[in-house]
Design a protein around this motif. Structure first.
Motif, PDB file in Angstrom:
ATOM      1  N   UNK A  47      -2.331  -9.150  28.764  1.00 57.83           N
ATOM      2  CA  UNK A  47      -1.259  -8.976  27.667  1.00 57.83           C
ATOM      3  C   UNK A  47      -1.638  -9.846  26.631  1.00 57.83           C
ATOM      4  N   UNK A  48      -2.154 -11.118  26.862  1.00 49.53           N
ATOM      5  CA  UNK A  48      -2.424 -12.049  25.904  1.00 49.53           C
ATOM      6  C   UNK A  48      -3.699 -11.308  24.910  1.00 49.53           C
ATOM      7  N   UNK A  49      -4.739 -10.483  25.423  1.00 50.52           N
ATOM      8  CA  UNK A  49      -5.455  -9.919  24.743  1.00 50.52           C
ATOM      9  C   UNK A  49      -4.931  -8.685  23.720  1.00 50.52           C
ATOM     10  N   UNK A  50      -3.880  -8.172  24.265  1.00 48.67           N
ATOM     11  CA  UNK A  50      -3.122  -7.103  23.738  1.00 48.67           C
ATOM     12  C   UNK A  50      -2.518  -7.575  22.581  1.00 48.67           C
ATOM     13  N   UNK A  51      -1.954  -8.802  22.796  1.00 46.02           N
ATOM     14  CA  UNK A  51      -1.173  -9.332  21.474  1.00 46.02           C
ATOM     15  C   UNK A  51      -1.934  -9.949  20.512  1.00 46.02           C
ATOM     16  N   UNK A  52      -3.308 -10.581  20.949  1.00 41.83           N
ATOM     17  CA  UNK A  52      -4.095 -10.996  20.097  1.00 41.83           C
ATOM     18  C   UNK A  52      -4.574  -9.744  19.316  1.00 41.83           C
ATOM     19  N   UNK A  53      -4.836  -8.703  19.830  1.00 41.93           N
ATOM     20  CA  UNK A  53      -5.745  -7.486  19.260  1.00 41.93           C
ATOM     21  C   UNK A  53      -4.837  -7.083  17.842  1.00 41.93           C
ATOM     22  N   UNK A  54      -3.641  -7.452  17.931  1.00 45.64           N
ATOM     23  CA  UNK A  54      -2.927  -6.944  16.565  1.00 45.64           C
ATOM     24  C   UNK A  54      -3.498  -7.538  15.520  1.00 45.64           C
ATOM     25  N   UNK A  55      -4.090  -8.614  15.739  1.00 45.30           N
ATOM     26  CA  UNK A  55      -4.780  -9.276  14.367  1.00 45.30           C
ATOM     27  C   UNK A  55      -5.884  -8.446  13.776  1.00 45.30           C
ATOM     28  N   UNK A  56      -6.406  -7.437  14.670  1.00 47.18           N
ATOM     29  CA  UNK A  56      -7.270  -6.451  13.863  1.00 47.18           C
ATOM     30  C   UNK A  56      -6.518  -5.220  12.981  1.00 47.18           C
ATOM     31  N   UNK A  57      -5.124  -5.489  13.123  1.00 42.54           N
ATOM     32  CA  UNK A  57      -4.407  -4.460  12.400  1.00 42.54           C
ATOM     33  C   UNK A  57      -3.719  -5.180  11.202  1.00 42.54           C
ATOM     34  N   UNK A  58      -3.018  -6.404  11.736  1.00 41.01           N
ATOM     35  CA  UNK A  58      -2.508  -7.075  10.731  1.00 41.01           C
ATOM     36  C   UNK A  58      -2.800  -8.603  10.903  1.00 41.01           C
ATOM     37  N   UNK A  59      -3.883  -8.780  10.066  1.00 47.19           N
ATOM     38  CA  UNK A  59      -4.614  -9.973  10.434  1.00 47.19           C
ATOM     39  C   UNK A  59      -4.074 -11.166  10.042  1.00 47.19           C
ATOM     40  N   UNK A  60      -3.018 -11.398   9.334  1.00 45.61           N
ATOM     41  CA  UNK A  60      -2.025 -12.573   8.832  1.00 45.61           C
ATOM     42  C   UNK A  60      -0.767 -12.712   9.760  1.00 45.61           C
ATOM     43  N   UNK A  61      -0.818 -12.005  10.752  1.00 44.33           N
ATOM     44  CA  UNK A  61       0.383 -12.206  11.788  1.00 44.33           C
ATOM     45  C   UNK A  61       0.417 -13.459  12.493  1.00 44.33           C
ATOM     46  N   UNK A  62       1.325 -14.005  13.057  1.00 42.38           N
ATOM     47  CA  UNK A  62       1.134 -15.293  13.716  1.00 42.38           C
ATOM     48  C   UNK A  62       0.962 -15.043  15.167  1.00 42.38           C
ATOM     49  N   UNK A  63      -0.182 -14.237  15.469  1.00 42.60           N
ATOM     50  CA  UNK A  63      -0.328 -13.793  16.892  1.00 42.60           C
ATOM     51  C   UNK A  63      -0.788 -14.743  17.744  1.00 42.60           C
ATOM     52  N   UNK A  64      -1.776 -15.456  17.224  1.00 38.73           N
ATOM     53  CA  UNK A  64      -2.158 -16.975  18.094  1.00 38.73           C
ATOM     54  C   UNK A  64      -0.961 -17.825  18.357  1.00 38.73           C
ATOM     55  N   UNK A  65      -0.335 -18.031  17.497  1.00 46.56           N
ATOM     56  CA  UNK A  65       0.761 -19.134  17.724  1.00 46.56           C
ATOM     57  C   UNK A  65       1.858 -18.474  18.731  1.00 46.56           C
ATOM     58  N   UNK A  66       2.022 -16.897  18.484  1.00 47.34           N
ATOM     59  CA  UNK A  66       3.159 -16.482  19.510  1.00 47.34           C
ATOM     60  C   UNK A  66       2.497 -16.664  20.866  1.00 47.34           C
ATOM     61  N   UNK A  67       1.155 -16.134  21.020  1.00 47.76           N
ATOM     62  CA  UNK A  67       0.662 -15.952  22.416  1.00 47.76           C
ATOM     63  C   UNK A  67       0.827 -17.576  22.976  1.00 47.76           C
ATOM     64  N   UNK A  68       0.415 -18.727  22.306  1.00 47.96           N
ATOM     65  CA  UNK A  68       0.367 -19.944  22.689  1.00 47.96           C
ATOM     66  C   UNK A  68       1.706 -20.499  23.149  1.00 47.96           C
ATOM     67  N   UNK A  69       2.847 -20.017  22.273  1.00 46.72           N
ATOM     68  CA  UNK A  69       4.114 -20.582  22.562  1.00 46.72           C
ATOM     69  C   UNK A  69       4.702 -19.683  23.806  1.00 46.72           C
ATOM     70  N   UNK A  70       4.625 -18.393  23.819  1.00 49.09           N
ATOM     71  CA  UNK A  70       5.070 -17.606  25.065  1.00 49.09           C
ATOM     72  C   UNK A  70       4.549 -17.885  26.299  1.00 49.09           C
ATOM     73  N   UNK A  71       3.116 -18.442  26.162  1.00 47.54           N
ATOM     74  CA  UNK A  71       2.140 -18.918  27.527  1.00 47.54           C
ATOM     75  C   UNK A  71       2.928 -20.138  28.097  1.00 47.54           C
ATOM     76  N   UNK A  72       3.269 -21.279  26.978  1.00 47.16           N
ATOM     77  CA  UNK A  72       4.051 -22.307  27.531  1.00 47.16           C
ATOM     78  C   UNK A  72       5.317 -22.135  27.931  1.00 47.16           C
ATOM     79  N   UNK A  73       6.174 -21.223  27.442  1.00 49.11           N
ATOM     80  CA  UNK A  73       7.581 -21.112  27.831  1.00 49.11           C
ATOM     81  C   UNK A  73       8.004 -20.143  28.691  1.00 49.11           C
ATOM     82  N   UNK A  74       7.100 -19.081  28.822  1.00 50.00           N
ATOM     83  CA  UNK A  74       7.357 -17.877  29.702  1.00 50.00           C
ATOM     84  C   UNK A  74       6.791 -17.947  31.023  1.00 50.00           C
TER      85      UNK A  74
END
Length: 382
Positions: free
Chosen positions: A150-177
């Motif tokens: 799931x982390x790879x899938x979310x980070x893979x969105x950076x290939x389509x929308x490179x300026x999205x906050x994908x790394x930050x979203x993944x890190x926060x989700x990993x800590x809290x969820x």
């Protein structure tokens, strides 16, 4: 139509800001494993480690005005992980490396040597280092594919929308969820003893110096000029060596971790949207905040599951491997790039350099023979 003209620049500015903030945390895959281990082992204290990183990123923002990475030195970090360096030995090794880098930066020979290095070898070293990061990433992700994918899938969105906050979203989700991973066994082992062993220090320096010169000076300069062309006039081999040297000479005796400007870190920052000095300023602020938390920050960092850190690292390695210069290379240069990359993957940067130079010499010899008496092709591989 005119009523909408103010919105487009504002939207573009918000997208750029979002990308810089996300990209600031894109290098956590290469930073976290070393920092967590060194601090949890008790070899280094969290506060000076994060103060050092904060100062490093602040210096980068002021000096380069681009997302130049500040990373732990890998060879010394690995020796800390296995209990091979005490705090005193780490400080002495880091300060000595800083002095050597400053001395090299003060002469013109470092830049000349870098410019004399064939581009086919440089691209191969870059690709090989990327493959090394990806190999480590797969090992980390194998600890829990149900988290990594799931982390790879979310980070893979950076290939389509490179300026999205994908790394930050993944890190926060990993800590809290996600429940925190148990730390690796080595992190709970007995800390390295006190005192200083000069053979250990010398071994660490000899292992780290070639890697720093190749990955954090020569290849890092090439990567930064490719990814951040607007900062090309401010980034050079001598300046990267000087800033790394200054950070280590001043900060490692105070308890900071030995640091350098890794090419993989730059690729990671870029992949997740970092384009301006906002990214290093964001990291400087985050590291300063972590320093204020003291030992409590170790618990926070350990809450990021290892497979998620591996996913971040995988994208950093992929960005480093699949550079534009790799695809632009002439067909006769690609075997040299491949040989250099494979040798780097299995033998390290120094072995890769030797194999690459030998392969490039063979390539030029074959070109000379095919030319049948015409001047040999001494041009660089693009």
């Amino acid at each position: 139509m005119s009523s909408f003209t103010p919105w487009r620049p504002r939207r573009q500015t918000l997208a750029a800001l979002s990308g810089d903030i996300s990209g600031a945390f894109g290098d956590l895959g290469t930073l976290l494993p070393y920092v967590i281990a060194a601090t949890a082992l008790g070899v280094l204290s969290p506060r000076p480690v994060f103060v050092g990183l904060a100062i490093g990123y602040l210096l980068v923002a002021l000096l380069y005005r681009a997302p130049i990475a500040v990373q732990p030195m890998k060879a010394l970090g690995a020796m800390i992980l296995v209990g091979g360096l005490t705090a005193g030995e780490t400080a002495l090794a880091g300060a000595t490396l800083g002095l050597v880098l400053l001395a090299l930066a003060a002469t013109p020979y470092l830049g000349r040597a870098a410019r004399a290095l064939p581009q086919s070898v440089t691209v191969g070293l870059q690709a090989g280092l990327g493959l090394m990061l990806m190999a480590l990433a797969f090992e980390m992700m194998a600890a829990g594919w149900w988290l990594a994918l799931p982390a790879v899938a979310a980070l893979g969105l950076s290939w389509r929308w490179s300026r999205g906050p994908w790394a930050l979203v993944v890190v926060i989700a990993a800590i809290w969820l996600v429940p925190a991973d148990a730390l690796p066994e080595a992190v709970h082992s007995t800390p390295a003893g006190e005192g200083i062993s000069l053979p250990s220090v010398a071994g660490g320096i000899l292992a780290q110096l070639p890697l720093t010169l190749l990955n954090a000076v020569v290849v890092a300069t090439a990567v930064s000029r490719s990814l951040f062309p607007a900062a090309a006039s401010r980034v050079s081999e001598r300046r990267l060596a000087a800033s790394s040297g200054l950070l280590n000479l001043v900060l490692t005796p105070l308890g900071a971790m030995p640091m350098c400007h890794g090419a993989g870190g730059m690729a990671a920052h870029y992949r997740f949207g970092a384009r301006s000095l906002i990214a290093p300023l964001t990291m400087a602020a985050a590291c300063a905040l972590a320093a204020l938390q003291g030992s409590a920050v170790i618990t926070w960092l350990a809450a990021i599951p290892t497979p998620v850190v591996g996913a971040l690292l995988a994208f950093a390695g992929l960005e480093l491997t699949l550079s534009r210069r790799l695809f632009d290379a002439r067909p006769d240069c690609r075997p040299v790039i491949a040989a250099t990359a494979v040798a780097t993957l299995f033998g390290g940067a120094l072995i890769g350099l030797g194999v690459g130079l030998a392969s490039e010499r063979l390539r030029r010899h074959l070109v000379r023979r095919r030319a049948e008496g015409t001047p040999p092709d001494r041009g660089q591989c693009p």
